[in-house]
Design a protein around this motif. Structure first.
Motif, PDB file in Angstrom:
ATOM      1  N   TRP A 135      51.956  73.567  58.733  1.00 14.12           N
ATOM      2  CA  TRP A 135      51.402  73.967  57.439  1.00 14.12           C
ATOM      3  C   TRP A 135      50.211  74.882  57.686  1.00 14.12           C
ATOM      4  CZ3 TRP A 135      52.573  72.188  52.325  1.00 14.12           C
ATOM      5  CH2 TRP A 135      53.612  71.244  52.254  1.00 14.12           C
ATOM      6  N   VAL A 137      46.892  75.679  55.632  1.00 12.39           N
ATOM      7  CA  VAL A 137      46.126  75.156  54.503  1.00 12.39           C
ATOM      8  C   VAL A 137      44.778  75.843  54.440  1.00 12.39           C
ATOM      9  CG1 VAL A 137      44.943  73.113  53.590  1.00 12.39           C
ATOM     10  CG2 VAL A 137      47.274  72.914  54.472  1.00 12.39           C
ATOM     11  N   SER A 168      48.101  76.384  50.070  1.00 16.10           N
ATOM     12  CA  SER A 168      48.808  75.782  51.205  1.00 16.10           C
ATOM     13  C   SER A 168      50.227  76.334  51.280  1.00 16.10           C
ATOM     14  CB  SER A 168      48.840  74.258  51.079  1.00 16.10           C
ATOM     15  OG  SER A 168      49.595  73.853  49.949  1.00 16.10           O
ATOM     16  N   GLN A 170      53.875  75.595  53.514  1.00 15.05           N
ATOM     17  CA  GLN A 170      54.635  74.926  54.564  1.00 15.05           C
ATOM     18  C   GLN A 170      55.413  75.990  55.321  1.00 15.05           C
ATOM     19  OE1 GLN A 170      57.607  72.020  53.390  1.00 15.05           O
ATOM     20  NE2 GLN A 170      57.618  71.085  55.428  1.00 15.05           N
ATOM     21  N   THR A 216      49.088  70.592  61.064  1.00 18.56           N
ATOM     22  CA  THR A 216      48.523  71.509  60.079  1.00 18.56           C
ATOM     23  C   THR A 216      47.397  72.338  60.684  1.00 18.56           C
ATOM     24  OG1 THR A 216      49.100  70.134  58.182  1.00 18.56           O
ATOM     25  CG2 THR A 216      47.209  71.596  57.917  1.00 18.56           C
ATOM     26  N   ALA A 237      44.096  68.371  53.803  1.00 15.12           N
ATOM     27  CA  ALA A 237      45.475  68.471  54.275  1.00 15.12           C
ATOM     28  C   ALA A 237      46.356  67.427  53.599  1.00 15.12           C
ATOM     29  CB  ALA A 237      45.532  68.328  55.797  1.00 15.12           C
ATOM     30  N   TYR A 240      47.086  67.967  49.838  1.00 15.54           N
ATOM     31  CA  TYR A 240      48.107  68.971  49.560  1.00 15.54           C
ATOM     32  C   TYR A 240      49.492  68.579  50.089  1.00 15.54           C
ATOM     33  CZ  TYR A 240      44.112  72.027  48.525  1.00 15.54           C
ATOM     34  OH  TYR A 240      42.958  72.573  48.008  1.00 15.54           O
ATOM     35  N   ALA A 242      50.315  67.970  53.218  1.00 14.59           N
ATOM     36  CA  ALA A 242      50.583  68.572  54.518  1.00 14.59           C
ATOM     37  C   ALA A 242      50.542  67.514  55.626  1.00 14.59           C
ATOM     38  CB  ALA A 242      49.575  69.680  54.803  1.00 14.59           C
ATOM     39  N   ASP A 243      50.907  67.942  56.827  1.00 13.71           N
ATOM     40  CA  ASP A 243      50.853  67.064  57.992  1.00 13.71           C
ATOM     41  C   ASP A 243      49.407  66.888  58.456  1.00 13.71           C
ATOM     42  OD1 ASP A 243      53.664  66.863  58.100  1.00 13.71           O
ATOM     43  OD2 ASP A 243      53.798  68.750  59.207  1.00 13.71           O
ATOM     44  N   TYR A 245      46.006  67.307  60.201  1.00 15.52           N
ATOM     45  CA  TYR A 245      45.251  68.482  60.629  1.00 15.52           C
ATOM     46  C   TYR A 245      45.019  68.425  62.143  1.00 15.52           C
ATOM     47  CZ  TYR A 245      40.405  69.879  61.864  1.00 15.52           C
ATOM     48  OH  TYR A 245      39.284  70.309  62.508  1.00 15.52           O
TER      49      TYR A 245
END
Length: 335
Positions: A135, A137, A168, A170, A216, A237, A240, A242-243, A245
Motif C-alpha cells: 500500500w 499511504v 491511500s 493498494q 505499507t 495505515a 485506511y 492497509a497492511d 506500516y
C-alpha cells in the motif's frame, strides 16, 4: 520518362524523411526506474540511490533532457529507462509528470520501479531490509494538532473528508506477489556496524539479519521520529485498511497519484524501499539523541542498503524485460 538517376533523386528525400521519422519515434519504455537522489556523480564515487542502477543499466546511455524534470532520463536498448526525480512529494511527482507527458517516451505499457531509502519501525523491520510496498499511504491529508489539546481515539490526527480517493492506494497484489516470488531469496549485504547497532533494540525484528519483505509504505514530507509518531503512522495505515506500516518515505503516494491520473491505472507500480534507519530511538535514548547521535553512533549500513535495493529491484526489472511477451499486456497470473 524519368530515368533511374532522377528517380533516385526523388527517392533520397523520402528515405531521409523516413529515417528522420524513425529516429523521432518515441522510446517504448518497458521499465522506468525512479530514484530520489544521488550524492554526487552517477558513477565512480559514493553511491546514492541511483548510482547502482546507472551502472547496471545506463553506463552506455546518453542523457535525455526533459523540461520540468529534476534530472535527465537515461534509456538503454532493452527499454529500461531511469532518472533521479528529486526528494519529497512535489519534486518527485512533478518530475514523473513531466517525463510521462513528454512525447519522447511511450509509457503506455511501462512498469514503474519507484525506489529509494527509508526508515522502518524496529517492531517490524531492520537496517538493510528491502521491502515491496503493498500500500502507498499518505501521512498527511488530514487534521493534526498537539496532543495536549485533546486526543481522538488516542491519536492527534483525523483524516479530512474529500481525500478518500488519493490518501491511500493498494498496489497490485499480484504484481507484489510476483516481486516476492522473484526476489525473496535474494542475498542481501550487511555490515558489522549495522549488526552492532541493531543490538541496541529489544525487538526481534530489529535484531535480525536483513531480508526482503512486504508492507505499507507511508509517504510524508516530514521526517517523523519517535515512538509516538511511529504509532500514529501505524494508526493511519490501519485506519485506511492497509497492511502493517514497514517503511517511512517521502514520495510514493504522490507519484502514484500522478501515474493514476496520466495512465488511468496503478496496476504497474512497484514501490521498493531499503531501510537505512529506525523511525525511533532505542528505549535508552531520547528522540533528540536518536536524531543527533554522537560521532560513531549512527546506524551504519547505508552503503549496503542502496546496493541491496538495486540488486533486488534489478532482479525484478530483468525478469519483466526478459519475459516481455508475457508482461507487455499486463501483470500475468501468478504461476
Amino acid at each position: 520518362m524519368f530515368n533511374n538517376k532522377v528517380l533516385s533523386l526523388f527517392a533520397l528525400p523520402l528515405l531521409m524523411s523516413g529515417q528522420a521519422f524513425a529516429d523521432d519515434a518515441p522510446i517504448k519504455v518497458k521499465v522506468f526506474i525512479g530514484s530520489m537522489f544521488e550524492i554526487g556523480k552517477n558513477t565512480g564515487d559514493k553511491a546514492g540511490e541511483f548510482q547502482h542502477w546507472y551502472e547496471r543499466y545506463f553506463k552506455n546511455s546518453q542523457p535525455i533532457t526533459v523540461k520540468g524534470a529534476a534530472s535527465p532520463v537515461f534509456c538503454n536498448d532493452d527499454g529500461v529507462c531511469g532518472s533521479v526525480l528529486g526528494m519529497g512529494k512535489v519534486a518527485s511527482s512533478s518530475s514523473v509528470q513531466a517525463i510521462l507527458l513528454n512525447p519522447k517516451f511511450d509509457m503506455s505499457e511501462t512498469y514503474f520501479m519507484i525506489n529509494g531509502v527509508a526508515g522502518t519501525p524496529p517492531s517490524r523491520g531492520t537496517i538493510g531490509d528491502v521491502s515491496w510496498g503493498t500500500w502507498a499511504v499518505d501521512y498527511d491529508l488530514g487534521h493534526r494538532w498537539a496532543p495536549e489539546e485533546g486526543l481522538h481515539d488516542g491519536q492527534a490526527f483525523i483524516p479530512r473528508k474529500g481525500y478518500e480517493n488519493i490518501r491511500s492506494y493498494q498496489l497490485d497484489p499480484t504484481l507484489v506477489a510476483w516481486a516476492m516470488k522473484i526476489t525473496d531469496k535474494t542475498p542481501l549485504l550487511d555490515s558489522e556496524e549495522a549488526q552492532k547497532y541493531r543490538q541496541r533494540y529489544p525487538d526481534d525484528n530489529a535484531r535480525r539479519s536483513p531480508k526482503v519483505l512486504t508492507g505499507t509504505h507511508i509517504t510524508g514530507d516530514t521526517f517523523f521520529h519517535g515512538p509516538g509518531m511511529s504509532k500514529e503512522a501505524q494508526y493511519i495505515a490501519k485506519l485506511y485498511g492497509a497492511d502493517d506500516y514497514v517503511a517511512t518515505e517521502m514520495e510514493i503516494a504522490a507519484i502514484t497519484q500522478v501515474i493514476a491520473r496520466t495512465q488511468g491505472t496503478t496496476q504497474r507500480i512497484l514501490s521498493l524501499r531499503g531501510s537505512v534507519n529506525f523511525d525511533q530511538g532505542n528505549p535508552n535514548e531520547t528522540t533528540l539523541e536518536h536524531l543527533d547521535p554522537a560521532p560513531g553512533q549512527t546506524a551504519g549500513g547505508f552503503k549496503e542498503t542502496v546496493d541491496n535495493i538495486a540488486k533486488v529491484g534489478g532482479e525484478m526489472t530483468d525478469y519483466i524485460v526478459t519475459h516481455w511477451n508475457t508482461w507487455q499486456n499486463g501483470v500475468p497470473p501468478l504461476k
